[in-house]
Enzyme design. Sequence first.
Site, PDB file in Angstrom:
ATOM      1  N   ARG A   1     -23.476   9.973  15.578  1.00  0.00           N
ATOM      2  CA  ARG A   1     -23.816  11.084  16.479  1.00  0.00           C
ATOM      3  C   ARG A   1     -23.370  12.418  15.890  1.00  0.00           C
ATOM      4  NH1 ARG A   1     -21.708  13.067  21.873  1.00  0.00           N
ATOM      5  NH2 ARG A   1     -23.498  14.213  22.733  1.00  0.00           N
ATOM      6  N   ARG A   2     -22.339  12.383  15.038  1.00  0.00           N
ATOM      7  CA  ARG A   2     -21.908  13.619  14.385  1.00  0.00           C
ATOM      8  C   ARG A   2     -22.822  13.986  13.217  1.00  0.00           C
ATOM      9  NH1 ARG A   2     -17.041  11.114  14.348  1.00  0.00           N
ATOM     10  NH2 ARG A   2     -16.704  11.480  12.123  1.00  0.00           N
TER      11      ARG A   2
ATOM     12  N   LYS B   1       5.127  21.934  -3.304  1.00  0.00           N
ATOM     13  CA  LYS B   1       4.074  21.032  -3.775  1.00  0.00           C
ATOM     14  C   LYS B   1       2.718  21.750  -3.777  1.00  0.00           C
ATOM     15  CE  LYS B   1       6.385  16.789  -2.573  1.00  0.00           C
ATOM     16  NZ  LYS B   1       7.431  17.027  -1.546  1.00  0.00           N
TER      17      LYS B   1
ATOM     18  N   ASN C   1     -10.565  14.694  18.573  1.00  0.00           N
ATOM     19  CA  ASN C   1     -10.069  14.210  19.864  1.00  0.00           C
ATOM     20  C   ASN C   1      -8.614  14.602  20.074  1.00  0.00           C
ATOM     21  OD1 ASN C   1     -12.517  13.057  20.338  1.00  0.00           O
ATOM     22  ND2 ASN C   1     -11.860  10.938  20.019  1.00  0.00           N
TER      23      ASN C   1
ATOM     24  N   ASP D   1     -21.118   2.520  16.467  1.00  0.00           N
ATOM     25  CA  ASP D   1     -20.389   2.650  17.731  1.00  0.00           C
ATOM     26  C   ASP D   1     -21.379   2.896  18.860  1.00  0.00           C
ATOM     27  OD1 ASP D   1     -17.641   2.790  16.492  1.00  0.00           O
ATOM     28  OD2 ASP D   1     -18.529   4.557  15.551  1.00  0.00           O
TER      29      ASP D   1
ATOM     30  N   SER E   1     -19.528   8.581  13.936  1.00  0.00           N
ATOM     31  CA  SER E   1     -20.016   9.431  12.856  1.00  0.00           C
ATOM     32  C   SER E   1     -21.539   9.588  12.898  1.00  0.00           C
ATOM     33  CB  SER E   1     -19.576   8.848  11.518  1.00  0.00           C
ATOM     34  OG  SER E   1     -19.828   7.461  11.488  1.00  0.00           O
TER      35      SER E   1
ATOM     36  N   ASP F   1     -19.305  -1.885  17.122  1.00  0.00           N
ATOM     37  CA  ASP F   1     -18.463  -1.700  18.308  1.00  0.00           C
ATOM     38  C   ASP F   1     -19.357  -1.354  19.496  1.00  0.00           C
ATOM     39  OD1 ASP F   1     -16.352  -1.982  16.595  1.00  0.00           O
ATOM     40  OD2 ASP F   1     -15.810   0.145  16.548  1.00  0.00           O
TER      41      ASP F   1
ATOM     42  N   ASP G   1     -19.126   2.263  10.547  1.00  0.00           N
ATOM     43  CA  ASP G   1     -19.510   1.178  11.447  1.00  0.00           C
ATOM     44  C   ASP G   1     -20.517   1.746  12.437  1.00  0.00           C
ATOM     45  OD1 ASP G   1     -18.111   2.783  13.154  1.00  0.00           O
ATOM     46  OD2 ASP G   1     -16.711   1.257  13.848  1.00  0.00           O
TER      47      ASP G   1
HETATM   48  N1  DCP Z   1     -11.287   7.218  17.983  1.00  0.00           N
HETATM   49  C1  DCP Z   1     -10.156   7.968  18.267  1.00  0.00           C
HETATM   50  N2  DCP Z   1      -8.949   7.596  17.760  1.00  0.00           N
HETATM   51  C2  DCP Z   1      -8.840   6.493  16.985  1.00  0.00           C
HETATM   52  C3  DCP Z   1      -9.973   5.734  16.675  1.00  0.00           C
HETATM   53  C4  DCP Z   1     -11.194   6.125  17.195  1.00  0.00           C
HETATM   54  O1  DCP Z   1     -10.244   8.970  18.970  1.00  0.00           O
HETATM   55  N3  DCP Z   1      -7.640   6.165  16.488  1.00  0.00           N
HETATM   56  C5  DCP Z   1     -12.592   7.667  18.497  1.00  0.00           C
HETATM   57  C6  DCP Z   1     -13.105   8.812  17.663  1.00  0.00           C
HETATM   58  C7  DCP Z   1     -14.033   8.168  16.698  1.00  0.00           C
HETATM   59  C8  DCP Z   1     -14.635   7.077  17.559  1.00  0.00           C
HETATM   60  O2  DCP Z   1     -13.567   6.634  18.393  1.00  0.00           O
HETATM   61  O3  DCP Z   1     -15.014   9.057  16.193  1.00  0.00           O
HETATM   62  C9  DCP Z   1     -15.221   5.943  16.766  1.00  0.00           C
HETATM   63  O4  DCP Z   1     -14.235   5.400  15.901  1.00  0.00           O
HETATM   64  P1  DCP Z   1     -14.588   4.978  14.418  1.00  0.00           P
HETATM   65  O5  DCP Z   1     -13.359   4.361  13.865  1.00  0.00           O
HETATM   66  O6  DCP Z   1     -15.819   4.154  14.412  1.00  0.00           O
HETATM   67  O7  DCP Z   1     -14.773   6.372  13.648  1.00  0.00           O
HETATM   68  P2  DCP Z   1     -16.067   7.226  13.248  1.00  0.00           P
HETATM   69  O8  DCP Z   1     -17.307   6.634  13.818  1.00  0.00           O
HETATM   70  O9  DCP Z   1     -15.771   8.625  13.603  1.00  0.00           O
HETATM   71  O10 DCP Z   1     -16.115   7.135  11.664  1.00  0.00           O
HETATM   72  P3  DCP Z   1     -16.692   5.924  10.768  1.00  0.00           P
HETATM   73  O11 DCP Z   1     -17.945   6.433  10.120  1.00  0.00           O
HETATM   74  O12 DCP Z   1     -15.635   5.652   9.775  1.00  0.00           O
HETATM   75  O13 DCP Z   1     -16.949   4.774  11.674  1.00  0.00           O
HETATM   76 MG    MG Z   2     -17.717   4.626  13.611  1.00  0.00          MG
HETATM   77 MN    MN Z   3     -15.985   2.164  15.411  1.00  0.00          MN
END
Ligand code: DCP
Ligand code: MG
Ligand code: MN
Length: 340
Positions: A181-182, A72, A279, A191, A179, A256, A189
């Site tokens: 903080r990143r 693929k 993670n 957090d 995201s 959250d 959302d």
């Molecule tokens: N998290 C994780 N495993 C999961 C869900 C979440 O380790 N299955 C951790 C890492 C994520 C954080 O929790 O960065 C926050 O979850 P979010 O779903 O809010 O993800 P992000 O903030 O990273 O991305 P988004 O911009 O979509 O909210």
């Molecule tokens: Mg998030």
């Molecule tokens: Mn979240």
Amino acid sequence: MSSQTAKKNTEVNRDIIEKLQAMGELYAKTNDKWRAYSYQKAITTIRRCTHRIDSYEEIIKLPGIGESLAKKIWEIIDTGSFEKLEDFQSSEYMKVLDLFGNVWGCGPNIAKQWYDQGFRTLDDLRTKAKLSQNQQVGLKYYDEFLERIPREEVTEIEAMVKQHALALVPGLTIQTCGSYRRGKATCGDVDILITHVDGISHDGLLIPLTDSLKKCGFLTDDLILSDKYDDDSGSHVKYFGVCLLPGENRKHRRLDIIVIPHDEYACALLYFTGSALFNRSMRSLAHKYNMYLSQHRLNTGVIRKNNSKINMGTPLYTPTEESIFKYLNLPYRPPEERDH
Ligand code: DCP
Ligand code: MG
Ligand code: MN
């Protein structure tokens, strides 16, 4: 897990990675975890390639890529397209699964069930499906939840939560993670992680905080409130809900909030900053050192048998994120470099 080089290499094989990513996500939506995982593994491998991949022989030699996936990948390189992905994307089944899977809190299994019950549109769900409270909230804000939140607005939401929290308990540490903080320009959302350096004042905060935020109309709907101590003998309490800033033309946003004891701060901060993929890499690295990394702590001297822990080991002192990287023999990575 490489950072600087990863950016450059993603460029060189970007078209391949994007198509594999799209396919992997579709597999995840059909709950084909095994295939979704193989695609994710292949993406990680290809990201590490420092040059443009240009032969089938080269692909098949890459670790973890079997014959069928290699074919693929070669199709993408050779023809510029990926027929299976296109077929999949244009199938009614996938389109409906995608539509339903975007209802907040609805996993692939529920999406499939709804499909099997003959539902095809969101209106079908609204009028005919038996919906949980959360699914009703998810449907109500279907379009709004799909929109990304501009960074500046996340800052405003954070300010609102800070104002109410600090009025209840002065001196709290309040940090927006995920995201945001990143360093992302937009977020899915908001957090928010809350603790207190004194180690006790965080306790019992969550309910008064959410009550206060409800009273002023900021919180509009609840999704999850778990104020009991959760798994892994940790003591995190969390609230998942919906918020709305005051003023014209505002949108409902997902919020959250996690409240934690201070001695778990670094592990919780690392976890809640993510990404989820990052993670997973950190955890599997810990596994290799006979350690166990969770959102609560980093344990050493863990004994596992057939992948289950028969001895939980002992917790290490983790005052900062840096200390966790150090235990795992990793150079520190700032949040902006934790997407993979
Ligand atoms: N998290 C994780 N495993 C999961 C869900 C979440 O380790 N299955 C951790 C890492 C994520 C954080 O929790 O960065 C926050 O979850 P979010 O779903 O809010 O993800 P992000 O903030 O990273 O991305 P988004 O911009 O979509 O909210
Ligand atoms: Mg998030
Ligand atoms: Mn979240």
